[in-house]
Design a protein around this motif. Structure first.
Motif, mmCIF file in Angstrom:
data_model
loop_
_atom_site.group_PDB
_atom_site.id
_atom_site.type_symbol
_atom_site.label_atom_id
_atom_site.label_comp_id
_atom_site.label_asym_id
_atom_site.label_seq_id
_atom_site.Cartn_x
_atom_site.Cartn_y
_atom_site.Cartn_z
ATOM 1 N N ALA A 34 19.635 10.097 -11.508
ATOM 2 C CA ALA A 34 18.313 10.574 -11.115
ATOM 3 C C ALA A 34 18.214 10.730 -9.608
ATOM 4 O O ALA A 34 18.780 9.943 -8.853
ATOM 5 N N PRO A 35 17.499 11.741 -9.133
ATOM 6 C CA PRO A 35 17.269 11.857 -7.698
ATOM 7 C C PRO A 35 16.334 10.763 -7.236
ATOM 8 O O PRO A 35 15.600 10.176 -8.025
ATOM 9 N N HIS A 36 16.347 10.477 -5.935
ATOM 10 C CA HIS A 36 15.383 9.521 -5.397
ATOM 11 C C HIS A 36 13.975 10.071 -5.596
ATOM 12 O O HIS A 36 13.727 11.260 -5.432
ATOM 13 N N PRO A 37 13.023 9.199 -5.951
ATOM 14 C CA PRO A 37 11.659 9.673 -6.135
ATOM 15 C C PRO A 37 11.065 10.141 -4.807
ATOM 16 O O PRO A 37 11.470 9.705 -3.742
ATOM 17 N N SER A 38 10.093 11.002 -4.908
ATOM 18 C CA SER A 38 9.403 11.471 -3.711
ATOM 19 C C SER A 38 8.766 10.301 -2.992
ATOM 20 O O SER A 38 8.265 9.371 -3.595
ATOM 21 N N ALA A 39 8.813 10.332 -1.688
ATOM 22 C CA ALA A 39 8.157 9.290 -0.893
ATOM 23 C C ALA A 39 7.011 9.884 -0.106
ATOM 24 O O ALA A 39 6.683 9.414 0.974
ATOM 25 N N ALA A 40 6.395 10.936 -0.663
ATOM 26 C CA ALA A 40 5.341 11.619 0.088
ATOM 27 C C ALA A 40 4.210 10.672 0.447
ATOM 28 O O ALA A 40 3.714 10.678 1.571
ATOM 29 N N MET A 41 3.763 9.841 -0.509
ATOM 30 C CA MET A 41 2.659 8.940 -0.231
ATOM 31 C C MET A 41 3.051 7.923 0.831
ATOM 32 O O MET A 41 2.284 7.648 1.755
ATOM 33 N N ALA A 42 4.255 7.359 0.717
ATOM 34 C CA ALA A 42 4.708 6.382 1.703
ATOM 35 C C ALA A 42 4.843 7.012 3.077
ATOM 36 O O ALA A 42 4.466 6.415 4.089
ATOM 37 N N ALA A 43 5.380 8.234 3.120
ATOM 38 C CA ALA A 43 5.555 8.908 4.407
ATOM 39 C C ALA A 43 4.213 9.188 5.067
ATOM 40 O O ALA A 43 4.044 8.985 6.274
ATOM 41 N N GLN A 44 3.260 9.673 4.286
ATOM 42 C CA GLN A 44 1.937 9.967 4.835
ATOM 43 C C GLN A 44 1.259 8.697 5.317
ATOM 44 O O GLN A 44 0.611 8.684 6.373
ATOM 45 N N LEU A 45 1.417 7.619 4.560
ATOM 46 C CA LEU A 45 0.810 6.351 4.960
ATOM 47 C C LEU A 45 1.471 5.822 6.221
ATOM 48 O O LEU A 45 0.787 5.426 7.173
ATOM 49 N N ALA A 46 2.800 5.829 6.250
ATOM 50 C CA ALA A 46 3.512 5.286 7.404
ATOM 51 C C ALA A 46 3.154 6.016 8.686
ATOM 52 O O ALA A 46 3.122 5.410 9.765
ATOM 53 N N ALA A 47 2.877 7.304 8.574
ATOM 54 C CA ALA A 47 2.568 8.101 9.771
ATOM 55 C C ALA A 47 1.278 7.650 10.439
ATOM 56 O O ALA A 47 1.056 7.946 11.617
ATOM 57 N N THR A 48 0.445 6.917 9.708
ATOM 58 C CA THR A 48 -0.841 6.463 10.257
ATOM 59 C C THR A 48 -0.780 5.038 10.797
ATOM 60 O O THR A 48 -1.783 4.532 11.306
ATOM 61 N N LEU A 49 0.363 4.387 10.677
ATOM 62 C CA LEU A 49 0.452 2.956 10.951
ATOM 63 C C LEU A 49 1.332 2.643 12.151
ATOM 64 O O LEU A 49 2.342 3.308 12.376
ATOM 65 N N VAL A 403 -6.604 -2.656 -0.161
ATOM 66 C CA VAL A 403 -5.499 -3.527 0.231
ATOM 67 C C VAL A 403 -4.835 -3.006 1.505
ATOM 68 O O VAL A 403 -4.482 -3.783 2.404
ATOM 69 N N VAL A 404 -4.668 -1.698 1.616
ATOM 70 C CA VAL A 404 -4.111 -1.117 2.835
ATOM 71 C C VAL A 404 -4.995 -1.451 4.035
ATOM 72 O O VAL A 404 -4.508 -1.873 5.097
ATOM 73 N N ALA A 405 -6.300 -1.272 3.884
ATOM 74 C CA ALA A 405 -7.226 -1.559 4.982
ATOM 75 C C ALA A 405 -7.186 -3.037 5.364
ATOM 76 O O ALA A 405 -7.204 -3.391 6.558
ATOM 77 N N LEU A 406 -7.109 -3.909 4.374
ATOM 78 C CA LEU A 406 -7.050 -5.347 4.635
ATOM 79 C C LEU A 406 -5.752 -5.705 5.358
ATOM 80 O O LEU A 406 -5.751 -6.499 6.309
ATOM 81 N N ALA A 407 -4.647 -5.111 4.935
ATOM 82 C CA ALA A 407 -3.362 -5.382 5.576
ATOM 83 C C ALA A 407 -3.366 -4.924 7.030
ATOM 84 O O ALA A 407 -2.768 -5.580 7.907
ATOM 85 N N ARG A 408 -4.021 -3.826 7.306
ATOM 86 C CA ARG A 408 -4.113 -3.360 8.697
ATOM 87 C C ARG A 408 -4.907 -4.348 9.539
ATOM 88 O O ARG A 408 -4.600 -4.552 10.727
ATOM 89 N N GLN A 409 -5.908 -4.962 8.954
ATOM 90 C CA GLN A 409 -6.648 -5.997 9.684
ATOM 91 C C GLN A 409 -5.765 -7.218 9.937
ATOM 92 O O GLN A 409 -5.813 -7.808 11.023
ATOM 93 N N LEU A 410 -4.966 -7.602 8.957
ATOM 94 C CA LEU A 410 -4.054 -8.731 9.146
ATOM 95 C C LEU A 410 -3.136 -8.517 10.343
ATOM 96 O O LEU A 410 -2.809 -9.459 11.071
#
Length: 417
Positions: A34-49, A403-410
């Motif tokens: 199988a090919p690696h799954p798309s990481a579009a969501m992770a990439a978009q999220l990481a770009a903001t962090l 959870v993402v917002a809470l982790a950013r506060q941490l």
């Protein structure tokens, strides 16, 4: 590795009924084909962090994902899980009683602890943590009988310093030695990543005081918090990532630390053995370190499918180590900590494989996979999390976005004293 203990009275989830899938897990294609799954969501999220926000978000979401992946097969043994998913349980099982992408008490208690840390300006206070657990508590998440009694008592009668002093032993004399502290402790490890180990241990004990005061429970949670702190402050080793995932991958630790290594991690943990109250915890760490380093040539090869790996000497070595340091259901905190570290380090550089392997050990699958996911995210950030997991996570109140917002506060806190 020490005497076997009865689970009666010490299970953190003794009344929990495993969520049953509507049908047998549908195995996905072999990872070798199988090919690696798309990481579009992770990439978009990481770009903001920021770099350290990636670590915190990755740890919280990694815990969330591991919890969901393992929850549907909790209590199953190794053979049953392998028969149901011969190519590896790499996708969430849908149609469970709990609901698609829904977490258990493992993630809910971590969320509550994270909220108390943020509200306390990065400091862990036992009373604030106790109240946060009670406020967040939702019976449908699968809490055990003792936790239910304690948290409902707090909801009905409140809690103060005087009552807090006795709650941890009021239903189990001596306190629970269960894994309920280790499963929730990752947020504290992130915030206290630069704290002296003695300060960290005191904070861990405070975070657990309302439910777990037994030395075994504190030692197991302390080891996981130590591990999270080490992983969050070191650069990750090379990981097998598709180009899109690599673009979203973790940056070095917030201090630009050197690359993490298996030896470095265990050296860090064992350097603090004087702060561990139970010889069994130290012995299990030593056993895991030795076995993982010896088995390095047997590790799962890049692109090797799970069916082939399950038939290999590497998988046999993993299961032999598991049986040497843990009961089949890893309810003891030292068992859970040792087994989680074994999964992470046997699959060093492959965080997704580490989570999948931890589920295939059987037993308390949601808890072990949640602990592994929390550690993996602290080291690798968000880039390793596939869309097929992130896209299915529940996203209502206290769901994925919260959870993402809470982790950013941490990530704003760096508590050292």
């Amino acid at each position: 590795m020490g005497a076997r203990h009865s689970k009666s009275g010490h299970r953190s989830k003794s009344s929990k009924r495993p969520a049953q899938p509507a049908a047998s897990p549908a195995p996905g294609p072999s990872s070798s084909a199988a090919p690696h799954p798309s990481a579009a969501m992770a990439a978009q999220l990481a770009a903001t962090l920021s770099p350290f926000e990636q670590r915190c978000v990755g740890s919280m979401l990694g815990k969330f994902c591991g919890d969901v992946l393992g929850a549907a097969v909790e209590g199953w043994d190794v053979e049953r899980i392998r028969a149901a998913a011969p190519d590896g349980l790499r996708n969430f099982i849908m149609g469970t009683d709990r609901g698609d992408g829904c977490y258990t008490d493992d993630t809910q208690m971590a969320i509550a602890l994270a909220r108390s840390l943020v509200a306390g300006g990065g400091r862990c206070e036992a009373l604030a943590a106790a109240r946060a657990y009670a406020d967040e508590y939702d019976m449908a998440r699968g809490y055990g009988g003792t936790a239910y009694k304690i948290l409902m008592l707090i909801r009905k009668e409140g809690v103060d310093e005087e009552s807090l002093a006795s709650l941890g032993t009021c239903f189990i004399p001596g306190g629970s030695f269960g894994n309920g502290g280790a499963m929730r402790i990752a947020p504290l490890g992130l915030v206290y990543r630069h704290a002296p180990p003695a300060v960290l241990r005191e904070a861990v004990a405070a975070a657990l005081r309302v439910t777990h005061v037994h030395p075994t429970a504190i030692d197991g949670a302390f080891v996981i918090a130590l591990a999270v702190g080490y992983l969050a402050t070191h650069a990750p080793p090379p990981a097998e990532l598709a180009p899109a995932e690599a673009a979203a991958g973790s940056a070095a630790g917030d201090g630009g630390g050197q690359a993490a290594s298996v030896s470095g991690l265990f050296d860090h943990l064992l350097a603090q053995q004087s702060l561990m109250e139970t010889p069994a915890m130290v012995q299990k760490l030593q056993a895991v370190r030795s076995a993982v380093l010896q088995a390095a040539p047997l590790a799962k090869a890049p692109g090797q499918g799970w069916a082939a790996y399950f038939a290999s000497g590497g998988w046999r070595a993993e299961l032999e180590l598991h049986d040497a340091v843990s009961e089949a259901f890893q309810i003891r905190a030292d068992d859970a900590a040792a087994v989680a570290l074994a999964a992470l380090t046997f699959h060093w550089g492959r965080p997704r494989d580490a989570v999948v392997a931890s589920v295939h050990y059987g037993g308390d699958t949601d808890t072990i996979a949640a602990i592994v996911g929390g550690m993996a995210g602290a080291l690798y950030g968000v880039g390793w999390l596939p869309d097929r997991w992130l896209g299915v996570l529940e996203n209502g109140n206290a769901g994925r976005d919260d959870v993402v917002a809470l982790a950013r506060q941490l990530a704003q806190f760096d508590t050292r004293s």
